[in-house]
Structures are given as structure tokens and as C-alpha cells.
Design a protein around this motif. Structure first.
Motif, mmCIF file in Angstrom:
data_model
loop_
_atom_site.group_PDB
_atom_site.id
_atom_site.type_symbol
_atom_site.label_atom_id
_atom_site.label_comp_id
_atom_site.label_asym_id
_atom_site.label_seq_id
_atom_site.Cartn_x
_atom_site.Cartn_y
_atom_site.Cartn_z
ATOM 1 N N MET A 96 0.844 -1.189 0.000
ATOM 2 C CA MET A 96 0.000 0.000 0.000
ATOM 3 C C MET A 96 0.885 1.247 0.000
ATOM 4 N N LYS A 97 0.617 2.135 -0.938
ATOM 5 C CA LYS A 97 1.365 3.389 -0.995
ATOM 6 C C LYS A 97 0.846 4.340 0.070
ATOM 7 N N THR A 98 1.754 5.249 0.508
ATOM 8 C CA THR A 98 1.416 6.234 1.531
ATOM 9 C C THR A 98 1.845 7.615 1.050
ATOM 10 N N LEU A 99 1.599 8.601 1.877
ATOM 11 C CA LEU A 99 1.979 9.970 1.564
ATOM 12 C C LEU A 99 3.463 10.083 1.222
ATOM 13 N N ALA A 100 4.301 9.250 1.809
ATOM 14 C CA ALA A 100 5.736 9.269 1.520
ATOM 15 C C ALA A 100 6.029 8.896 0.061
ATOM 16 N N ASP A 101 5.087 8.246 -0.616
ATOM 17 C CA ASP A 101 5.270 7.842 -2.010
ATOM 18 C C ASP A 101 4.825 8.911 -3.009
ATOM 19 N N LEU A 102 4.204 9.978 -2.525
ATOM 20 C CA LEU A 102 3.710 11.037 -3.399
ATOM 21 C C LEU A 102 4.882 11.742 -4.074
ATOM 22 N N LEU A 103 4.832 11.866 -5.395
ATOM 23 C CA LEU A 103 5.880 12.578 -6.123
ATOM 24 C C LEU A 103 5.720 14.070 -5.894
ATOM 25 N N LEU A 104 6.825 14.749 -5.641
ATOM 26 C CA LEU A 104 6.802 16.172 -5.345
ATOM 27 C C LEU A 104 7.357 16.983 -6.507
ATOM 28 N N LEU A 105 6.967 18.253 -6.541
ATOM 29 C CA LEU A 105 7.403 19.181 -7.575
ATOM 30 C C LEU A 105 8.894 19.017 -7.835
ATOM 31 N N GLY A 106 9.256 18.880 -9.088
ATOM 32 C CA GLY A 106 10.644 18.676 -9.486
ATOM 33 C C GLY A 106 10.955 17.245 -9.870
ATOM 34 N N ASP A 107 10.124 16.285 -9.444
ATOM 35 C CA ASP A 107 10.340 14.899 -9.834
ATOM 36 C C ASP A 107 10.072 14.780 -11.333
ATOM 37 N N PRO A 108 11.029 14.303 -12.111
ATOM 38 C CA PRO A 108 10.869 14.265 -13.571
ATOM 39 C C PRO A 108 9.680 13.443 -14.055
ATOM 40 N N ARG A 109 9.228 12.483 -13.264
ATOM 41 C CA ARG A 109 8.077 11.675 -13.691
ATOM 42 C C ARG A 109 6.798 12.500 -13.794
ATOM 43 N N LEU A 110 6.702 13.598 -13.025
ATOM 44 C CA LEU A 110 5.510 14.442 -13.087
ATOM 45 C C LEU A 110 5.366 15.152 -14.435
ATOM 46 N N TYR A 111 6.430 15.182 -15.217
ATOM 47 C CA TYR A 111 6.413 15.884 -16.505
ATOM 48 C C TYR A 111 6.289 14.922 -17.681
ATOM 49 N N GLU A 112 6.056 13.647 -17.404
ATOM 50 C CA GLU A 112 5.925 12.640 -18.458
ATOM 51 C C GLU A 112 4.470 12.468 -18.882
ATOM 52 N N THR A 113 4.274 12.103 -20.141
ATOM 53 C CA THR A 113 2.948 11.749 -20.635
ATOM 54 C C THR A 113 2.683 10.294 -20.266
ATOM 55 N N CYS A 114 1.512 10.040 -19.712
ATOM 56 C CA CYS A 114 1.173 8.691 -19.245
ATOM 57 C C CYS A 114 0.675 7.805 -20.384
ATOM 58 N N ALA A 115 0.873 6.512 -20.210
ATOM 59 C CA ALA A 115 0.379 5.509 -21.153
ATOM 60 C C ALA A 115 -1.102 5.245 -20.870
ATOM 61 N N PRO A 116 -1.854 4.883 -21.894
ATOM 62 C CA PRO A 116 -3.266 4.545 -21.666
ATOM 63 C C PRO A 116 -3.397 3.317 -20.760
ATOM 64 N N VAL A 117 -4.487 3.279 -20.018
ATOM 65 C CA VAL A 117 -4.860 2.074 -19.298
ATOM 66 C C VAL A 117 -5.438 1.122 -20.344
ATOM 67 N N LEU A 118 -4.972 -0.112 -20.343
ATOM 68 C CA LEU A 118 -5.464 -1.122 -21.278
ATOM 69 C C LEU A 118 -6.495 -1.995 -20.581
ATOM 70 N N GLU A 119 -7.345 -2.609 -21.354
ATOM 71 C CA GLU A 119 -8.329 -3.509 -20.759
ATOM 72 C C GLU A 119 -7.628 -4.616 -19.974
ATOM 73 N N SER A 120 -6.468 -5.019 -20.445
ATOM 74 C CA SER A 120 -5.704 -6.056 -19.739
ATOM 75 C C SER A 120 -5.151 -5.565 -18.390
ATOM 76 N N ASP A 121 -5.156 -4.234 -18.161
ATOM 77 C CA ASP A 121 -4.718 -3.659 -16.882
ATOM 78 C C ASP A 121 -5.811 -3.693 -15.817
#
Length: 174
Positions: free
Chosen positions: A1-26
Motif C-alpha cells: 500500500m502506498k502512503t503519503l511518503a510515495d507522493l511525487l513532489l514538484l521537481g520529480d521528472p516523472r511528473l512531466y511525463e505523458t502517461c500511457a493509456p490504461v489497457l483492458e488487460s490492466d
């Protein structure tokens, strides 16, 4: 289970990425992702006293998934804003990934969003309440790697959030 400590904060490069679609298999993974999003949103509410929605990339889940919980929980898979009103408004926006910073932005007053629910059924939702329309725009931006800091009206459109216990806490920012 993720918690508040797992929240990405301003400056984390992942926040600037385009996300992949959710697939039916997901779909077998969606319930766990939503549980994590729900948990972290509840922790944000307890600590910072705000939070109506959260996008999966804020927890490093790089999928097009938004979770909102206002009157009831709602899962939006692959949300797409298909109509935006001509009318706009300005507001002080906040974000869980930088909870003490408010950013003045301009948003559309109404939107229509098309998405799939957690049962893979296609849904369309027209939102004419500006505060809720703004929320969906904010969360959909996260899926495209856009933060509200990137939508600031101008260089003076930033302010610190008043802290709990201060004279102005709980009042709208002006």
C-alpha cells in the motif's frame, strides 16, 4: 500500500511525463491503484485539509487514471476532455505534489469528459460547475505531464498557502 511518503513532489521528472493509456488487460490492477490513490488522498486531507482528486502519475503509476472523491468515489480511465466552454475563470489552484503552494490559473468554466469506468464501460460526463470542471482539467493535465505551475497566469501568480492555525487558514485565497 502506498502512503503519503510515495507522493511525487514538484521537481520529480516523472511528473512531466505523458502517461500511457490504461489497457483492458490492466483492469485487474486498477483496484489496487485506486486503493493507493484513495489512501494517499485521505492522508493529504488529514495533513493539509484539501484534496478532491488525484492522478495516478502523482504516485509514480504512469497510467491515464484519475480518482476523484467528492460525494462518492469515481474512477476515470483514459479520460479525455472532448469539449471545453468558451467561458473561463481564474482561481488559485493547489496540488498535492506541492501542497503549500497556490498558483493562479485560468480554466474553462465547463467541460465534457469521456472516459472508461472501472468496468471498462465508456462514459461521458458534462460538468457545468466551474470548481469541478477545474478539478478535471487539473487532473487530466497531470496525465499529460502538465502541472498548474506551467499554467500560471503570470510571474506573480504564486503564493504560499496559509498554514493551519493562522488567522487566514480556511479562507479562500485572494
Amino acid at each position: 500500500m502506498k502512503t503519503l511518503a510515495d507522493l511525487l513532489l514538484l521537481g520529480d521528472p516523472r511528473l512531466y511525463e505523458t502517461c500511457a493509456p490504461v489497457l483492458e488487460s490492466d483492469l485487474p490492477l486498477v483496484a489496487d491503484w485506486v486503493a493507493d490513490l484513495h489512501q494517499v488522498m485521505n492522508e493529504i486531507r488529514a495533513v493539509y485539509h484539501f484534496g478532491r482528486g488525484i492522478a495516478a502519475p502523482q504516485l509514480g503509476i504512469m497510467k491515464r487514471l484519475v480518482y476523484v472523491n467528492i460525494d462518492r468515489p469515481l474512477v476515470l480511465l483514459n479520460p479525455e476532455l472532448v469539449a471545453l466552454s468558451e467561458a473561463t475563470f481564474e482561481l488559485w489552484d493547489d496540488c498535492m505534489s506541492f501542497p503549500n503552494l497556490l498558483v493562479r490559473v485560468r480554466r474553462h468554466a465547463a467541460v465534457t469528459v469521456r472516459y472508461r469506468d472501472e468496468h471498462w464501460q465508456e462514459q461521458t460526463w458534462t460538468i457545468e460547475e466551474p470548481a469541478l470542471a477545474e478539478l478535471l482539467q487539473h487532473e487530466c493535465d497531470h496525465l499529460d505531464g502538465i502541472l498548474c505551475t506551467m499554467r500560471a497566469i503570470d510571474a506573480q501568480s504564486f503564493q504560499w498557502r496559509p498554514t493551519p492555525g493562522s488567522a487566514t487558514f480556511g479562507e479562500p485565497a485572494s
